[in-house]
Design a protein around this motif. Structure first.
Motif, PDB file in Angstrom:
ATOM      1  N   VAL A 141       9.442  26.326 132.087  1.00 32.23           N
ATOM      2  CA  VAL A 141       9.531  25.175 131.188  1.00 32.23           C
ATOM      3  C   VAL A 141       9.804  23.927 132.004  1.00 32.23           C
ATOM      4  CG1 VAL A 141      10.945  24.128 129.389  1.00 32.23           C
ATOM      5  CG2 VAL A 141      10.227  26.481 129.185  1.00 32.23           C
ATOM      6  N   ASN A 142       9.189  22.813 131.600  1.00 29.71           N
ATOM      7  CA  ASN A 142       9.336  21.552 132.315  1.00 29.71           C
ATOM      8  C   ASN A 142       8.825  21.591 133.742  1.00 29.71           C
ATOM      9  OD1 ASN A 142      10.228  19.702 130.430  1.00 29.71           O
ATOM     10  ND2 ASN A 142      12.328  20.486 130.525  1.00 29.71           N
ATOM     11  N   THR A 143       7.844  22.453 133.984  1.00 33.81           N
ATOM     12  CA  THR A 143       7.098  22.369 135.242  1.00 33.81           C
ATOM     13  C   THR A 143       5.628  22.211 134.868  1.00 33.81           C
ATOM     14  OG1 THR A 143       6.571  24.713 135.389  1.00 33.81           O
ATOM     15  CG2 THR A 143       8.680  24.020 136.348  1.00 33.81           C
ATOM     16  N   PRO A 144       4.836  21.608 135.753  1.00 31.14           N
ATOM     17  CA  PRO A 144       3.408  21.475 135.436  1.00 31.14           C
ATOM     18  C   PRO A 144       2.734  22.841 135.257  1.00 31.14           C
ATOM     19  CG  PRO A 144       3.955  20.402 137.533  1.00 31.14           C
ATOM     20  CD  PRO A 144       5.217  20.941 136.990  1.00 31.14           C
ATOM     21  N   TRP A 145       3.302  23.891 135.861  1.00 33.60           N
ATOM     22  CA  TRP A 145       2.638  25.196 135.788  1.00 33.60           C
ATOM     23  C   TRP A 145       2.577  25.746 134.375  1.00 33.60           C
ATOM     24  CZ3 TRP A 145      -0.663  26.805 139.090  1.00 33.60           C
ATOM     25  CH2 TRP A 145      -0.584  26.317 140.386  1.00 33.60           C
ATOM     26  N   ALA A 146       3.587  25.420 133.562  1.00 31.81           N
ATOM     27  CA  ALA A 146       3.548  25.863 132.175  1.00 31.81           C
ATOM     28  C   ALA A 146       2.276  25.343 131.507  1.00 31.81           C
ATOM     29  CB  ALA A 146       4.782  25.363 131.435  1.00 31.81           C
ATOM     30  N   LEU A 147       2.005  24.038 131.719  1.00 26.75           N
ATOM     31  CA  LEU A 147       0.824  23.436 131.091  1.00 26.75           C
ATOM     32  C   LEU A 147      -0.451  23.983 131.707  1.00 26.75           C
ATOM     33  CD1 LEU A 147       2.021  19.730 130.788  1.00 26.75           C
ATOM     34  CD2 LEU A 147       1.936  21.482 129.021  1.00 26.75           C
ATOM     35  N   ILE A 148      -0.469  24.116 133.041  1.00 28.77           N
ATOM     36  CA  ILE A 148      -1.692  24.581 133.703  1.00 28.77           C
ATOM     37  C   ILE A 148      -2.061  25.977 133.203  1.00 28.77           C
ATOM     38  CG2 ILE A 148      -2.674  25.232 135.938  1.00 28.77           C
ATOM     39  CD1 ILE A 148      -0.932  22.967 137.166  1.00 28.77           C
ATOM     40  N   LEU A 149      -1.056  26.859 133.106  1.00 29.77           N
ATOM     41  CA  LEU A 149      -1.343  28.223 132.643  1.00 29.77           C
ATOM     42  C   LEU A 149      -1.874  28.222 131.206  1.00 29.77           C
ATOM     43  CD1 LEU A 149       1.682  30.142 134.149  1.00 29.77           C
ATOM     44  CD2 LEU A 149      -0.727  30.538 134.657  1.00 29.77           C
ATOM     45  N   VAL A 150      -1.218  27.456 130.342  1.00 30.34           N
ATOM     46  CA  VAL A 150      -1.645  27.419 128.944  1.00 30.34           C
ATOM     47  C   VAL A 150      -3.065  26.875 128.821  1.00 30.34           C
ATOM     48  CG1 VAL A 150      -1.244  26.289 126.728  1.00 30.34           C
ATOM     49  CG2 VAL A 150       0.652  27.307 127.959  1.00 30.34           C
ATOM     50  N   TYR A 151      -3.343  25.773 129.529  1.00 32.17           N
ATOM     51  CA  TYR A 151      -4.678  25.182 129.426  1.00 32.17           C
ATOM     52  C   TYR A 151      -5.739  26.084 130.043  1.00 32.17           C
ATOM     53  CZ  TYR A 151      -2.263  20.958 127.987  1.00 32.17           C
ATOM     54  OH  TYR A 151      -1.477  20.055 127.324  1.00 32.17           O
ATOM     55  N   THR A 152      -5.364  26.828 131.076  1.00 33.24           N
ATOM     56  CA  THR A 152      -6.328  27.764 131.654  1.00 33.24           C
ATOM     57  C   THR A 152      -6.671  28.833 130.616  1.00 33.24           C
ATOM     58  OG1 THR A 152      -5.354  27.396 133.821  1.00 33.24           O
ATOM     59  CG2 THR A 152      -6.778  29.301 133.599  1.00 33.24           C
ATOM     60  N   ILE A 221       6.161  20.288 123.794  1.00 32.39           N
ATOM     61  CA  ILE A 221       6.972  21.486 123.620  1.00 32.39           C
ATOM     62  C   ILE A 221       7.341  22.131 124.953  1.00 32.39           C
ATOM     63  CG2 ILE A 221       6.870  23.860 122.728  1.00 32.39           C
ATOM     64  CD1 ILE A 221       5.364  22.631 120.319  1.00 32.39           C
ATOM     65  N   LEU A 222       6.399  22.164 125.891  1.00 33.29           N
ATOM     66  CA  LEU A 222       6.648  22.904 127.130  1.00 33.29           C
ATOM     67  C   LEU A 222       7.130  22.033 128.284  1.00 33.29           C
ATOM     68  CD1 LEU A 222       3.572  25.314 127.203  1.00 33.29           C
ATOM     69  CD2 LEU A 222       5.877  25.800 126.409  1.00 33.29           C
ATOM     70  N   ALA A 223       6.776  20.741 128.292  1.00 31.22           N
ATOM     71  CA  ALA A 223       7.138  19.924 129.452  1.00 31.22           C
ATOM     72  C   ALA A 223       7.485  18.499 129.044  1.00 31.22           C
ATOM     73  CB  ALA A 223       5.993  19.923 130.468  1.00 31.22           C
ATOM     74  N   PRO A 224       8.524  18.340 128.201  1.00 33.61           N
ATOM     75  CA  PRO A 224       8.853  16.981 127.743  1.00 33.61           C
ATOM     76  C   PRO A 224       9.725  16.182 128.708  1.00 33.61           C
ATOM     77  CG  PRO A 224      10.206  18.590 126.590  1.00 33.61           C
ATOM     78  CD  PRO A 224       9.360  19.362 127.559  1.00 33.61           C
ATOM     79  N   SER A 225      10.123  16.770 129.844  1.00 32.66           N
ATOM     80  CA  SER A 225      11.036  16.051 130.730  1.00 32.66           C
ATOM     81  C   SER A 225      10.343  14.843 131.344  1.00 32.66           C
ATOM     82  CB  SER A 225      11.530  16.967 131.849  1.00 32.66           C
ATOM     83  OG  SER A 225      10.511  17.126 132.812  1.00 32.66           O
ATOM     84  N   GLU A 226      11.140  13.862 131.753  1.00 32.89           N
ATOM     85  CA  GLU A 226      10.589  12.624 132.293  1.00 32.89           C
ATOM     86  C   GLU A 226       9.672  12.891 133.491  1.00 32.89           C
ATOM     87  OE1 GLU A 226      10.795   9.855 130.795  1.00 32.89           O
ATOM     88  OE2 GLU A 226       9.888   8.584 132.330  1.00 32.89           O
ATOM     89  N   ALA A 227      10.058  13.864 134.320  1.00 34.65           N
ATOM     90  CA  ALA A 227       9.297  14.113 135.551  1.00 34.65           C
ATOM     91  C   ALA A 227       7.950  14.766 135.275  1.00 34.65           C
ATOM     92  CB  ALA A 227      10.121  14.987 136.492  1.00 34.65           C
ATOM     93  N   THR A 228       7.796  15.436 134.125  1.00 32.65           N
ATOM     94  CA  THR A 228       6.542  16.162 133.888  1.00 32.65           C
ATOM     95  C   THR A 228       5.732  15.585 132.741  1.00 32.65           C
ATOM     96  OG1 THR A 228       7.819  17.690 132.527  1.00 32.65           O
ATOM     97  CG2 THR A 228       7.308  18.402 134.774  1.00 32.65           C
ATOM     98  N   LYS A 229       6.186  14.481 132.155  1.00 32.67           N
ATOM     99  CA  LYS A 229       5.458  13.887 131.022  1.00 32.67           C
ATOM    100  C   LYS A 229       4.018  13.571 131.404  1.00 32.67           C
ATOM    101  CE  LYS A 229       8.783  11.646 128.143  1.00 32.67           C
ATOM    102  NZ  LYS A 229       9.814  10.696 128.432  1.00 32.67           N
TER     103      LYS A 229
END
Lengths: 281, 313
Positions: A141-152, A221-229
């Motif tokens: 959570v709050n890492t770009p990998w969460a988004l990358i995996l989901v989008y893949t 939901i998965l990456a709302p932190s400032e660093a990963t927005k």
């Protein structure tokens, strides 16, 4: 293109132009309005919204606010890296799976294809609760990998479906020749087949890219932190915070629109070719 | 269907098939299928808010959703709104898409590419941009829409469309139509172009031209494409969330009049105002959405698609 067989009726043609022009204006007007007003002073925005900026009303205060208050370069970088990485995995894994399904006969080939195509109709969003639990459990959570995996995962079903249609028509003789020359199956895929389906990869790429770039749900939901927005989420939050600063809102929206328009101009031929080639039929 | 003769001969295990299929199957299964199954499973459980004890409750959550006054009202309202949202798309977006595609394909117009490109452009914008652009345009503060209505003598028609219960949902649906009309336009345009010349020539020999030709011949031939567009619209609409969230916030105001299943799911899962989030009820709503979409797709595949005659073109 076929010459219209209908009688060359000047009046009907004029009518068609009028209707199409109306829809074009409706489609473009809101976007143009935002862009031109982002360059105007606050008073001018309200006094005459549809006027172009001139020497007197020209003002970049919105942009200076955006660049001093918001973290837009970072959001842009986050969006770009997540989109590019997801695209890479969707195209690579999708093409590999499509090749396996279209090239080899093996037990459950059709069933595997159907299983992988299921995701075209079922939105991945409905599994959000499960995905969030998984990402929390794996610390993603709050890492770009969460988004990358989901989008893949989200992009794979359609890309496998479209790419296997294209791979099925790659010349059999070519692959046979490659095998006689002693190429491994991997070399046949990477050196012979992949370069031949490049146009299809571009089409799938454009289709995959748009929903990823524009997504709000998963970044929220998965990456709302400032660093990963991402840019979409960043713009949403920014606009929410600056409700009354119209200059800043208009500038932020213009900055969010420009990359999309740029990509569209760059890839519109690929996109339209993909749509009209019947890839989605 | 597939002849498995190649399998009869004994051959070494073909690892490369596994290598090619593995990554895609793995990511897809772990990130998409298993979480979907997990969501389904969660809908059969409840967590005690104090003791955090997890208990299996069978269909109790569904019982709550359908019969508890606390849930049934919001759920049926969101379902009904979602249905209206879909109907507006079917009645406005898809006919306009057909109209534009027909005009583009019927005449040899200069500037055709420009029209096509411009009308498709909003489809590429994110909901955040689309939502706020229209929110600003319709805002009584800015007065753009009021000014435009006045300029055609309809100034008295102006109202805060997004702020009134009776007009907010319809306005949102029309904004969404504005955004997505490019998709049916493109797909139908492509289908119209693929109608062979001979068919059109034969029609003209029989004296069928113009509008009659369009309705009696072309429209029938592109029905399968219209079917696919309908099911895409259905899946997209019953999954919608972003536009409502960006324009009206998670409370889908005014007074929940724009609540869709997606926003209800979000609120239920994360909680709202004083009420804490409830992942299990969220999972129940997500599972219901899953079934609604599944039923819709099944109706299309088994009842509609089969009746549509596909003409070899």
């Amino acid at each position: 293109m076929a010459v219209s067989r209908a009688r060359r009726n000047r009046v009907a043609e004029l009518g068609a132009h009028v209707i199409l022009l109306t829809f074009t204006v409706i489609a473009l007007f809101p976007v143009i309005l935002i862009v031109i007003n982002s360059f105007k002073s606050k008073r001018a925005i309200f006094r005459d919204p549809v006027a172009l900026p001139n020497a007197e009303t020209f003002d970049l205060v919105g942009y200076t606010t955006v660049f001093t208050q918001g973290n837009f370069p970072l959001y842009f970088w986050n969006s770009l890296s997540v989109t590019v990485a997801s695209l890479f995995f969707v195209l690579l894994f999708g093409a590999m799976a499509a090749f396996a399904l279209s090239e080899y006969k093996f037990p459950f080939n059709r069933l595997t294809g159907l299983y992988l195509a299921l995701g075209i109709m079922i939105p991945i969003r409905l599994g959000t609760i499960g995905i969030l639990k998984l990402m929390v459990a794996t610390g993603l959570v709050n890492t770009p990998w969460a988004l990358i995996l989901v989008y893949t995962a989200q992009g794979l079903p359609l890309s496998i479906f479209i790419l296997s249609e294209f791979m099925a028509v790659v010349s059999k003789d070519l692959k046979a020749a490659g095998r006689i020359d002693g190429l491994s199956e991997y070399a046949i895929f990477f050196q012979l087949v992949l370069p031949l389906v490049r146009p299809a990869l571009a089409t799938v790429g454009v289709f995959t890219m748009i929903p990823i770039w524009n997504d709000l749900w998963f970044p929220l939901i998965l990456a709302p932190s400032e660093a990963t927005k991402t840019l979409t989420l960043g713009a949403q939050v920014f606009v929410g915070q600056f409700t009354n600063n119209w200059n800043a809102i208009l500038a932020a929206m213009t900055l969010a629109i420009i990359p999309v328009i740029f990509l569209y101009v760059l890839f519109s031929r690929q996109l339209i070719r993909g749509l009209t080639a019947g890839a989605v039929k | 269907m597939m002849p498995e003769t190649s399998n009869v001969r004994k051959r070494p295990f073909r690892w490369h098939i596994l290598v090619f299929l593995g990554p895609a199957a793995f990511v897809y299964t772990v990130i998409m299928i298993l979480p979907l199954a997990e969501t389904l499973r969660l809908s059969f459980f409840q967590v005690d808010s104090v003791t955090r004890v997890v208990t299996f409750v069978g269909l109790e959550n569904y019982n709550q959703l359908f019969f508890n006054v606390y849930w049934v009202g919001p759920f049926t309202k969101a379902l009904w709104n979602n249905f209206l949202f879909f109907v507006i798309h079917m009645l406005v977006q898809n006919p306009i898409g057909v109209l534009i595609a027909a005009l583009l394909s019927m005449f040899h117009l200069p500037g055709k590419k420009l029209y096509r490109t411009a009308i498709f452009m909003p489809t590429l914008l994110s909901f955040v941009i689309v939502g706020f652009v229209w929110k600003l345009m319709l805002s009584p503060l800015w007065g753009v829409s009021k000014g435009m209505l006045s300029s055609v003598g309809l100034g008295s028609w102006f109202m805060p469309f997004l702020g009134r219960e009776e007009s907010a949902l319809i306005t949102l649906a029309l904004i969404s139509v504005w955004q997505f009309v490019g998709i049916p336009m493109m797909l139908i345009y492509a289908a119209l172009l693929s109608i062979p010349e001979e068919v059109i020539e034969a029609a003209e020999c029989d004296g069928v031209t113009g509008l009659a030709q369009f309705f009696k011949i072309k429209l029938i031939l592109i029905l399968p494409t219209i079917g696919i567009i309908s099911i895409l619209t259905f899946v997209g609409n019953f999954n919608a969330f972003d536009l409502v969230y960006t324009t009206q916030g998670p409370l889908a105001g005014p007074n929940f009049s724009t609540d869709l299943l997606g926003t209800l799911l979000y609120r239920t899962f994360y909680g709202q105002q004083t009420q804490p989030g409830d992942p299990n009820m969220g999972a129940t709503i997500a599972t219901m959405m899953f079934f609604i979409i599944l039923v819709g797709v099944a109706i299309y595949l088994f009842f509609i698609q089969r009746r549509l005659t596909r003409y070899e073109m």
